[in-house]
Motif scaffolding. Structure first.
Motif, mmCIF file in Angstrom:
data_model
loop_
_atom_site.group_PDB
_atom_site.id
_atom_site.type_symbol
_atom_site.label_atom_id
_atom_site.label_comp_id
_atom_site.label_asym_id
_atom_site.label_seq_id
_atom_site.Cartn_x
_atom_site.Cartn_y
_atom_site.Cartn_z
ATOM 1 N N ASP A 77 -6.426 -8.515 6.291
ATOM 2 C CA ASP A 77 -5.395 -7.684 6.919
ATOM 3 C C ASP A 77 -4.796 -8.369 8.152
ATOM 4 O O ASP A 77 -5.192 -8.091 9.285
ATOM 5 N N ARG A 86 -11.377 -9.740 -1.060
ATOM 6 C CA ARG A 86 -11.229 -9.831 0.386
ATOM 7 C C ARG A 86 -12.465 -10.509 0.986
ATOM 8 O O ARG A 86 -12.348 -11.445 1.748
ATOM 9 N N ASP A 142 -11.573 -5.205 -3.220
ATOM 10 C CA ASP A 142 -11.390 -4.957 -1.779
ATOM 11 C C ASP A 142 -12.565 -4.184 -1.170
ATOM 12 O O ASP A 142 -13.439 -3.683 -1.880
ATOM 13 N N MET A 143 -12.561 -4.089 0.124
ATOM 14 C CA MET A 143 -13.511 -3.302 0.936
ATOM 15 C C MET A 143 -14.944 -3.732 0.668
ATOM 16 O O MET A 143 -15.883 -2.944 0.765
ATOM 17 N N TRP A 190 -7.535 -7.252 -7.781
ATOM 18 C CA TRP A 190 -7.991 -7.647 -6.437
ATOM 19 C C TRP A 190 -9.126 -6.721 -6.051
ATOM 20 O O TRP A 190 -9.029 -5.503 -6.199
ATOM 21 N N HIS A 204 2.632 -8.482 0.973
ATOM 22 C CA HIS A 204 1.862 -7.227 0.997
ATOM 23 C C HIS A 204 1.965 -6.588 2.371
ATOM 24 O O HIS A 204 1.965 -7.284 3.387
ATOM 25 N N ASP A 257 -1.995 -0.731 -5.378
ATOM 26 C CA ASP A 257 -2.989 -0.441 -4.343
ATOM 27 C C ASP A 257 -3.663 0.904 -4.658
ATOM 28 O O ASP A 257 -3.345 1.533 -5.680
ATOM 29 N N ILE A 258 -4.544 1.359 -3.787
ATOM 30 C CA ILE A 258 -5.410 2.515 -4.095
ATOM 31 C C ILE A 258 -4.694 3.775 -4.578
ATOM 32 O O ILE A 258 -5.329 4.625 -5.177
ATOM 33 N N ILE A 271 -6.042 -2.737 -7.735
ATOM 34 C CA ILE A 271 -7.109 -2.968 -6.753
ATOM 35 C C ILE A 271 -8.379 -2.253 -7.228
ATOM 36 O O ILE A 271 -8.297 -1.221 -7.904
ATOM 37 N N TRP A 316 -12.447 5.003 1.337
ATOM 38 C CA TRP A 316 -11.235 5.788 1.017
ATOM 39 C C TRP A 316 -11.522 7.081 0.240
ATOM 40 O O TRP A 316 -10.965 8.126 0.560
ATOM 41 N N TRP A 334 0.876 -1.164 0.000
ATOM 42 C CA TRP A 334 0.000 0.000 0.000
ATOM 43 C C TRP A 334 0.921 1.224 0.000
ATOM 44 O O TRP A 334 1.671 1.425 0.950
ATOM 45 N N TRP A 368 -7.809 -13.433 -0.626
ATOM 46 C CA TRP A 368 -6.654 -13.423 0.272
ATOM 47 C C TRP A 368 -7.200 -13.360 1.680
ATOM 48 O O TRP A 368 -8.381 -13.094 1.887
ATOM 49 N N PHE A 426 0.477 -7.749 7.032
ATOM 50 C CA PHE A 426 0.044 -6.457 6.477
ATOM 51 C C PHE A 426 0.313 -5.329 7.474
ATOM 52 O O PHE A 426 1.049 -4.403 7.187
HETATM 53 C C1 GLC Z 1 -7.509 -2.698 2.964
HETATM 54 C C2 GLC Z 1 -6.965 -3.949 2.298
HETATM 55 C C3 GLC Z 1 -5.474 -3.820 2.129
HETATM 56 C C4 GLC Z 1 -5.154 -2.572 1.321
HETATM 57 C C5 GLC Z 1 -5.760 -1.347 1.998
HETATM 58 C C6 GLC Z 1 -5.605 -0.092 1.128
HETATM 59 O O1 GLC Z 1 -7.059 -2.603 4.258
HETATM 60 O O2 GLC Z 1 -7.304 -5.102 3.006
HETATM 61 O O3 GLC Z 1 -4.956 -4.963 1.513
HETATM 62 O O4 GLC Z 1 -3.767 -2.414 1.212
HETATM 63 O O5 GLC Z 1 -7.134 -1.541 2.218
HETATM 64 O O6 GLC Z 1 -6.216 -0.256 -0.090
#
Ligand code: GLC
Length: 680
Positions: free
Chosen positions: A423, A407, A310-311, A308, A481, A200-201, A237, A274, A172, A420, A456
């Motif tokens: 966290d 996730r 997520d959230m 991937w 990660h 990642d984001i 992501i 986010w 991240w 996966w 993580f």
């Molecule tokens: C969440 C995910 C993690 C990622 C983070 C930022 O916590 O589980 O893998 O890095 O968000 O996107």
């Protein structure tokens, strides 16, 4: 034999693929009774020696007996031994004792409590909060048979592309092409094998899904091409929430199609993740999945072959309503004065604005023409997102396998993607937890999975990362990660990077074998990892083993998971050949008799145990899955009887491979040798 029992009016979940008529008679083995507020309770007495496998993603040991768990998909950054639910809900249990062998599956998308010998050691009580479900009982002659029957009920496991079995580096914080190039260069210069880098984001513009920062990634297609020339993939992501911002195309098209979950008054439900305030696609609707799946298209057109998701529990950082309620609570307390109890309560009110149970009751899905409150179908959300993506990939890349891991999940999602483990932290206990989760995830169909290697959250240490990698060598998803603001965790950051590189080199030498074993397990509805009980059900010692796993056809792993350990105890239910690896070319072989052994395993050493008359091909030298020479290898194993090893190979990308045409049958002849060179 599978029997189905229906309670109330269950909603469709997409978990089951086999139509089975519901039984008319009463449920055997369990007593069923109505509980409070429409809940249903199923109870069963446990035999003294009974072990309980299942529940997929959950804390604690492989044997789930003795604790209380919940099916309630949760974003739980700081999870420990007492956390009752993680990111996925996998409502399958397997009861196993000398007296009984029984599988039970609850196809129920709402909250379930599993009291597995927690209140009373000799009793399991399963409570469905909603009471609308299909309950399946599975009976077969042996454990493997139950696992297979359950997979036949729920469908074949997802097949990732072959490159996804390579080593993946993620963190991240990578925010530009330049940063990704540095990560790649540092690996390539040191000959640390690598197949992919996760984005990642921070690659997104303002964390908005399906965008990328124009200055940091000026030409994503060209960048992705450049990476592929070096046999590398970029894996971006995608989060579940769509930023509520007019002028942002996915929001505008989502609004136009009326794609978002609604509050009771018919307006869109909004909560922050986010990017700030977001709307949440109603993935339970077919048209919404189609719209969301289409959004992946520009990234696919830019050459991306893996994602991937997520959230997608979904995680909700806060809602306006939740924050207002917390302020009200604070005002009430301010008026009445604070003592330690009210102060603690207030603290909980404020920490509870994230993933607030009240928020999950504030919005609705449209299912079969009716509005259904989210909490009644909560555990389907992540699976719906995975399904939306997978259905989109099938439209845009028909016949191809793409990498997809999520996730959050629910049984059924195992047909569309991997997962996966969420966290985790850079803790030794989480290394053990990852190991113990693997067989139960396999039992529930999630063959393609792995944990964040190195952990993580928190700061990793060199020895912990090395021991994580030693487990990761064998997990289908092998991804390092780590979180923003934690210690840098790429292998090349550490003084002992050569040792870690050598560990990853073993993964690549074994890749043709691990891929073969994975594909055979997936295509035959089997398990890639399983508890020893599945192979030695009569051996009560083997049944109790909690920290060794069977892998593929006939291998066993026994990783070190304790700080400063220079070895560990291993129980062998029969004679086995141990390969003690240090690198792809540096290993020793030892035939060990059945029984208990103290195996010395210095940091950087890890074992693979091979049953007699089974072989493991080893192809050293690969630095990416595409450049690996898998036509010539060393075949390791003790052959005492004539036989055949079926090595599965294919192009690594066809979505529906023929299970038989990929098989190369290698004859095994008793030759008294542990190793021989083979060319195919
Ligand atoms: C969440 C995910 C993690 C990622 C983070 C930022 O916590 O589980 O893998 O890095 O968000 O996107």
């Amino acid at each position: 034999m599978i029997r189905k029992y229906r309670y109330g009016t269950p909603l469709p979940t997409d978990a089951v693929v086999k139509e089975i008529p519901a039984e008319k008679g009463s449920l055997p083995y369990f007593s069923a009774e109505n509980g409070e507020e429409g809940s249903l309770r199923f109870s069963i007495s446990l035999y003294p020696e009974e072990v309980i496998f299942g529940l997929g993603q959950a804390v604690r040991g492989m044997d789930k007996r003795g604790y209380r768990y919940e099916s309630w998909n949760s974003d739980v950054f700081n999870h420990t031994e007492t956390t009752s639910s993680l990111y996925g809900s996998h409502n399958f249990l397997l009861f196993f004792s000398p007296e009984r062998l029984l599988g039970i599956y609850l196809d129920d998308p709402g909250r379930i409590e599993w009291d597995l010998g927690y209140t009373r050691r000799d009793r399991a009580v399963i409570t469905s909060a909603g009471g609308n479900l299909d309950l399946y009982l599975i009976e077969e002659d042996n454990l493997k048979g139950i696992a297979r029957a359950f997979r036949e009920l729920t469908g074949r496991s997802y097949l990732p592309p072959r490159w996804a079995f390579g080593y993946i580096q993620s963190r991240w914080g990578y925010a530009s092409e330049a940063e990704v190039r540095t990560v790649v260069r540092e690996h390539r210069e040191r000959h640390i094998p690598l197949d992919a880098v996760c984005m990642d984001i921070d690659y997104m513009a303002d964390f908005k899904n399906f965008t990328w920062k124009p200055d940091a990634f000026p030409d994503l297609a060209a960048f992705s091409r450049e990476m592929k020339e070096d046999h590398l993939r970029l894996v971006p992501i995608i989060d579940a929430g769509i930023k509520a911002e007019e002028g942002y195309a996915p929001y505008d098209s989502g609004k136009k199609g009326d794609c978002f979950c609604k509050k009771e008054d018919g307006s869109d439900f909004v909560a922050a993740v986010w990017p700030g305030r977001c709307c949440f696609p109603d993935f339970l609707r077919e048209d919404v999945r189609r719209w969301f799946g289409d959004l992946y298209r520009p990234l696919l057109e830019a050459g991306i072959e893996g994602f991937w998701n997520d959230m997608n529990e979904p995680a909700l950082f806060y809602s306006d309503e939740g924050v207002a309620e917390a302020f009200d609570a604070a005002d009430r307390i301010r008026a009445g004065g604070v003592d330690y109890e009210t102060a603690w309560w207030l603290k909980d009110v404020f920490t509870g604005i994230a993933n607030n149970p009240e928020d999950y009751r504030r919005f609705y899905h449209r299912v079969e023409g009716k509005d259904v409150r989210h909490d009644l179908v909560h555990n389907l959300y992540g699976a719906g997102m995975t399904r939306a993506a997978a259905e989109g990939f099938r439209r845009f890349r028909p016949g191809e396998r793409l990498l997809l891991f999520s996730r959050s999940s629910f049984i059924g999602a195992h047909r569309n993607g991997g997962i996966w483990q969420g966290d985790n932290f850079s803790w030794w206990s989480h290394l053990k937890m990852a190991l113990q989760m693997l067989p139960n995830l396999n039992l529930c169909g999630f063959l393609f999975n792995g944990c964040d290697l190195g952990g993580f959250g928190c700061n990793v240490t060199e020895d912990l990362l090395e021991r994580f990698l030693e487990l990761g060598v064998f997990t289908p998803l092998m991804r390092n990660h780590s979180a923003l603001h934690t210690r840098d965790q790429e292998i090349y950051r550490f003084s002992s990077w050569e040792m870690m590189r050598d560990t990853v080199s073993v993964r690549y030498a074994l890749l043709p074998y691990l891929y073969s074993e994975f594909m055979k397990a997936a295509l035959r509805d089997g398990m890639y990892f399983r508890p020893l009980a599945f192979d030695w059900p009569e051996d009560r010692r083997a049944v109790r083993v909690q920290d060794q796993l069977m892998l593929g056809g006939d291998c066993m792993i026994a990783p070190v998971y304790e700080q400063n350990a220079d070895g560990r105890y291993v129980y062998l239910p029969e004679d086995m050949l141990m390969i003690r690896f240090r690198s792809a070319r540096d290993y020793d072989l030892e035939m060990l008799p059945k029984g208990d052994h103290r195996i010395s395993l210095a940091l950087g050493e890890f074992p693979l145990f091979v049953r007699k008359n089974h072989v493991v091909p080893l192809c050293p030298g690969g630095e990416s899955s595409e450049t690996l020479d898998d036509a010539s290898f060393t075949l390791i194993g003790r052959i005492e009887e004539e036989g055949v090893y079926e090595l599965y190979r294919d192009d690594g990308k066809t979505s529906d491979p023929d299970p038989d045409s990929g098989l190369t049958r290698i004859p095994l002849v008793p030759d008294g040798k542990p190793e021989r060179n083979v060319r195919i």
